[in-house]
Design a protein around this motif. Sequence first.
Motif, PDB file in Angstrom:
ATOM      1  N   VAL A 131       0.842  -1.181   0.000  1.00 26.07           N
ATOM      2  CA  VAL A 131       0.000   0.000   0.000  1.00 26.07           C
ATOM      3  C   VAL A 131       0.887   1.245   0.000  1.00 26.07           C
ATOM      4  O   VAL A 131       1.919   1.288   0.677  1.00 26.07           O
ATOM      5  CB  VAL A 131      -0.951  -0.003   1.219  1.00 26.07           C
ATOM      6  N   GLU A 132       0.510   2.224  -0.797  1.00 27.11           N
ATOM      7  CA  GLU A 132       1.288   3.461  -0.854  1.00 27.11           C
ATOM      8  C   GLU A 132       0.914   4.358   0.320  1.00 27.11           C
ATOM      9  O   GLU A 132      -0.237   4.745   0.492  1.00 27.11           O
ATOM     10  CB  GLU A 132       1.036   4.189  -2.171  1.00 27.11           C
ATOM     11  N   MET A 133       1.913   4.665   1.143  1.00 33.00           N
ATOM     12  CA  MET A 133       1.755   5.573   2.274  1.00 33.00           C
ATOM     13  C   MET A 133       2.870   6.603   2.218  1.00 33.00           C
ATOM     14  O   MET A 133       3.931   6.352   1.652  1.00 33.00           O
ATOM     15  CB  MET A 133       1.778   4.806   3.598  1.00 33.00           C
ATOM     16  N   ALA A 134       2.610   7.746   2.800  1.00 36.89           N
ATOM     17  CA  ALA A 134       3.605   8.815   2.819  1.00 36.89           C
ATOM     18  C   ALA A 134       3.406   9.626   4.093  1.00 36.89           C
ATOM     19  O   ALA A 134       2.474   9.391   4.864  1.00 36.89           O
ATOM     20  CB  ALA A 134       3.467   9.706   1.593  1.00 36.89           C
ATOM     21  N   THR A 135       4.296  10.582   4.324  1.00 37.42           N
ATOM     22  CA  THR A 135       4.169  11.501   5.444  1.00 37.42           C
ATOM     23  C   THR A 135       4.181  12.905   4.867  1.00 37.42           C
ATOM     24  O   THR A 135       5.241  13.505   4.652  1.00 37.42           O
ATOM     25  CB  THR A 135       5.312  11.303   6.459  1.00 37.42           C
ATOM     26  N   LEU A 136       2.986  13.423   4.574  1.00 38.39           N
ATOM     27  CA  LEU A 136       2.825  14.717   3.937  1.00 38.39           C
ATOM     28  C   LEU A 136       2.326  15.746   4.952  1.00 38.39           C
ATOM     29  O   LEU A 136       1.677  15.405   5.941  1.00 38.39           O
ATOM     30  CB  LEU A 136       1.825  14.618   2.778  1.00 38.39           C
ATOM     31  N   PHE A 137       2.624  17.004   4.686  1.00 38.51           N
ATOM     32  CA  PHE A 137       2.217  18.072   5.592  1.00 38.51           C
ATOM     33  C   PHE A 137       0.698  18.124   5.711  1.00 38.51           C
ATOM     34  O   PHE A 137      -0.026  18.072   4.707  1.00 38.51           O
ATOM     35  CB  PHE A 137       2.741  19.415   5.098  1.00 38.51           C
ATOM     36  N   LEU A 138       0.216  18.225   6.936  1.00 34.96           N
ATOM     37  CA  LEU A 138      -1.210  18.398   7.212  1.00 34.96           C
ATOM     38  C   LEU A 138      -1.339  19.519   8.228  1.00 34.96           C
ATOM     39  O   LEU A 138      -0.887  19.390   9.368  1.00 34.96           O
ATOM     40  CB  LEU A 138      -1.817  17.100   7.758  1.00 34.96           C
ATOM     41  N   ASP A 139      -1.928  20.623   7.806  1.00 37.24           N
ATOM     42  CA  ASP A 139      -2.071  21.795   8.662  1.00 37.24           C
ATOM     43  C   ASP A 139      -3.185  21.551   9.678  1.00 37.24           C
ATOM     44  O   ASP A 139      -4.360  21.464   9.302  1.00 37.24           O
ATOM     45  CB  ASP A 139      -2.403  23.007   7.795  1.00 37.24           C
ATOM     46  N   PRO A 140      -2.858  21.439  10.969  1.00 35.11           N
ATOM     47  CA  PRO A 140      -3.909  21.135  11.950  1.00 35.11           C
ATOM     48  C   PRO A 140      -4.953  22.234  12.053  1.00 35.11           C
ATOM     49  O   PRO A 140      -6.145  21.951  12.198  1.00 35.11           O
ATOM     50  CB  PRO A 140      -3.139  20.952  13.262  1.00 35.11           C
ATOM     51  N   ASN A 141      -4.522  23.487  11.970  1.00 39.62           N
ATOM     52  CA  ASN A 141      -5.490  24.577  12.065  1.00 39.62           C
ATOM     53  C   ASN A 141      -6.402  24.614  10.840  1.00 39.62           C
ATOM     54  O   ASN A 141      -7.604  24.854  10.959  1.00 39.62           O
ATOM     55  CB  ASN A 141      -4.758  25.911  12.230  1.00 39.62           C
ATOM     56  N   GLY A 142      -5.831  24.349   9.669  1.00 43.00           N
ATOM     57  CA  GLY A 142      -6.650  24.278   8.470  1.00 43.00           C
ATOM     58  C   GLY A 142      -7.640  23.135   8.526  1.00 43.00           C
ATOM     59  O   GLY A 142      -8.799  23.278   8.099  1.00 43.00           O
ATOM     60  N   PHE A 143      -7.206  22.002   9.047  1.00 43.09           N
ATOM     61  CA  PHE A 143      -8.112  20.853   9.183  1.00 43.09           C
ATOM     62  C   PHE A 143      -9.272  21.202  10.105  1.00 43.09           C
ATOM     63  O   PHE A 143     -10.439  20.893   9.807  1.00 43.09           O
ATOM     64  CB  PHE A 143      -7.336  19.650   9.718  1.00 43.09           C
ATOM     65  N   LEU A 144      -8.974  21.855  11.230  1.00 39.72           N
ATOM     66  CA  LEU A 144     -10.041  22.213  12.162  1.00 39.72           C
ATOM     67  C   LEU A 144     -10.981  23.240  11.552  1.00 39.72           C
ATOM     68  O   LEU A 144     -12.205  23.149  11.732  1.00 39.72           O
ATOM     69  CB  LEU A 144      -9.436  22.737  13.463  1.00 39.72           C
ATOM     70  N   ARG A 145     -10.444  24.212  10.840  1.00 40.82           N
ATOM     71  CA  ARG A 145     -11.323  25.200  10.209  1.00 40.82           C
ATOM     72  C   ARG A 145     -12.280  24.542   9.223  1.00 40.82           C
ATOM     73  O   ARG A 145     -13.444  24.947   9.098  1.00 40.82           O
ATOM     74  CB  ARG A 145     -10.478  26.260   9.491  1.00 40.82           C
ATOM     75  N   GLU A 146     -11.806  23.534   8.536  1.00 42.26           N
ATOM     76  CA  GLU A 146     -12.622  22.888   7.508  1.00 42.26           C
ATOM     77  C   GLU A 146     -13.641  21.915   8.075  1.00 42.26           C
ATOM     78  O   GLU A 146     -14.754  21.779   7.553  1.00 42.26           O
ATOM     79  CB  GLU A 146     -11.719  22.168   6.511  1.00 42.26           C
ATOM     80  N   HIS A 147     -13.286  21.218   9.172  1.00 44.53           N
ATOM     81  CA  HIS A 147     -14.108  20.083   9.588  1.00 44.53           C
ATOM     82  C   HIS A 147     -14.755  20.204  10.972  1.00 44.53           C
ATOM     83  O   HIS A 147     -15.685  19.448  11.274  1.00 44.53           O
ATOM     84  CB  HIS A 147     -13.263  18.798   9.560  1.00 44.53           C
ATOM     85  N   LEU A 148     -14.281  21.122  11.822  1.00 41.66           N
ATOM     86  CA  LEU A 148     -14.843  21.207  13.168  1.00 41.66           C
ATOM     87  C   LEU A 148     -16.199  21.898  13.128  1.00 41.66           C
ATOM     88  O   LEU A 148     -16.342  22.982  12.561  1.00 41.66           O
ATOM     89  CB  LEU A 148     -13.888  21.974  14.085  1.00 41.66           C
ATOM     90  N   THR A 149     -17.198  21.263  13.743  1.00 41.97           N
ATOM     91  CA  THR A 149     -18.546  21.823  13.798  1.00 41.97           C
ATOM     92  C   THR A 149     -19.065  21.775  15.234  1.00 41.97           C
ATOM     93  O   THR A 149     -18.582  20.992  16.070  1.00 41.97           O
ATOM     94  CB  THR A 149     -19.518  21.036  12.902  1.00 41.97           C
ATOM     95  N   GLU A 150     -20.046  22.616  15.521  1.00 46.70           N
ATOM     96  CA  GLU A 150     -20.675  22.593  16.843  1.00 46.70           C
ATOM     97  C   GLU A 150     -21.325  21.242  17.097  1.00 46.70           C
ATOM     98  O   GLU A 150     -21.315  20.730  18.220  1.00 46.70           O
ATOM     99  CB  GLU A 150     -21.718  23.709  16.950  1.00 46.70           C
ATOM    100  N   GLU A 151     -21.922  20.665  16.045  1.00 48.70           N
ATOM    101  CA  GLU A 151     -22.565  19.351  16.196  1.00 48.70           C
ATOM    102  C   GLU A 151     -21.553  18.281  16.578  1.00 48.70           C
ATOM    103  O   GLU A 151     -21.824  17.429  17.443  1.00 48.70           O
ATOM    104  CB  GLU A 151     -23.273  18.968  14.896  1.00 48.70           C
ATOM    105  N   ALA A 152     -20.375  18.316  15.940  1.00 45.75           N
ATOM    106  CA  ALA A 152     -19.350  17.319  16.247  1.00 45.75           C
ATOM    107  C   ALA A 152     -18.821  17.499  17.664  1.00 45.75           C
ATOM    108  O   ALA A 152     -18.589  16.514  18.379  1.00 45.75           O
ATOM    109  CB  ALA A 152     -18.204  17.413  15.237  1.00 45.75           C
ATOM    110  N   LEU A 153     -18.639  18.738  18.093  1.00 43.44           N
ATOM    111  CA  LEU A 153     -18.194  18.970  19.471  1.00 43.44           C
ATOM    112  C   LEU A 153     -19.228  18.469  20.473  1.00 43.44           C
ATOM    113  O   LEU A 153     -18.880  17.876  21.502  1.00 43.44           O
ATOM    114  CB  LEU A 153     -17.928  20.456  19.698  1.00 43.44           C
ATOM    115  N   ALA A 154     -20.507  18.689  20.163  1.00 41.34           N
ATOM    116  CA  ALA A 154     -21.564  18.221  21.068  1.00 41.34           C
ATOM    117  C   ALA A 154     -21.604  16.703  21.136  1.00 41.34           C
ATOM    118  O   ALA A 154     -21.960  16.121  22.170  1.00 41.34           O
ATOM    119  CB  ALA A 154     -22.914  18.762  20.606  1.00 41.34           C
TER     120      ALA A 154
END
Length: 295
Positions: free
Chosen positions: A148-171
């Motif tokens: 399986v092809e795997m890599a270690t690529l940059f993932l911006d944690p703040n960008g990920f949270l801005r895109e995916h964090l919701t009030e519903e998910a926190l609840a």
Amino acid sequence: MSESTRLAADTSMGAVTLDVADLDGMTAYYRDAVGLSVLDATGPVVTLGRASDLGTASLPLVILRHSPELKHAGPREAGLFHTAILFETQAALAAAVYTVATSYPQRFTGSSDHLVSQAFYFDDPEGNGVELYWDRDRTQWSWVHGSVEMATLFLDPNGFLREHLTEEALAAHGSAPAVIGHVHLSVGDVATAQHFYVDQLGFDLTTAFAGQAIFVSAGGYHHHMAMNVWRSSGAGRRMPALGLGQVDLVLPNTDELGATAERLQHHGVAVRNDGRTLELDDPWGTLLRLTPAGA
């Protein structure tokens, strides 16, 4: 290879047991930050878990065993690299990452896009590695010549949270399904690890990195377990210490448990088998416990 030489395709990871010095502090971390529920707290042992699917009862994910008589292992010894908790959605992952990072801001150690998954890394209060991650659909994974092809690529944690964090998910944090996706170990050398985990125990090798790490699985998953020498090259057998106490593997039924016991005994691996539970030590003394589903 015939099927009798491999672990069953629907093998999965069970709970990870940690020997801890501060039971209350570690319970608070895995309960209040990671969002696991306390399923049982009997004497010196606290069992925490989550539902593995909507509508199911909570399954044990992390077992904390109060062991104040033990000391911390040295940084180059064999043992746990990280316990990886798998979330069903990016929103659920974002809620977990946000809660852990804000509750324990000094414990964040990194994030990566691995092509097959998106992962965030932390250390718990006693230094045990923790990965929180989400898998891309298997149709998006790329396999080349059986790896399986795997890599270690940059993932911006703040960008990920801005895109995916919701009030519903926190609840819903603490109730969204999650499982132990994989367990990553620090070992003394990868050749010995491959001989034990692939040739003897029966995992499939899914990828390897230049003699530094191997990734193994059952049933075509990217990895249920991994072993690396990044900080533990040459390590010998583990002495009793705080940290990893046991790794559980769940086989689909008792027939598969028996077949695995026969295979290990054929290879000369010492096993403790009572017909319902199979226990064995890897070459570095890490205890593995295999049980059938539903046991």
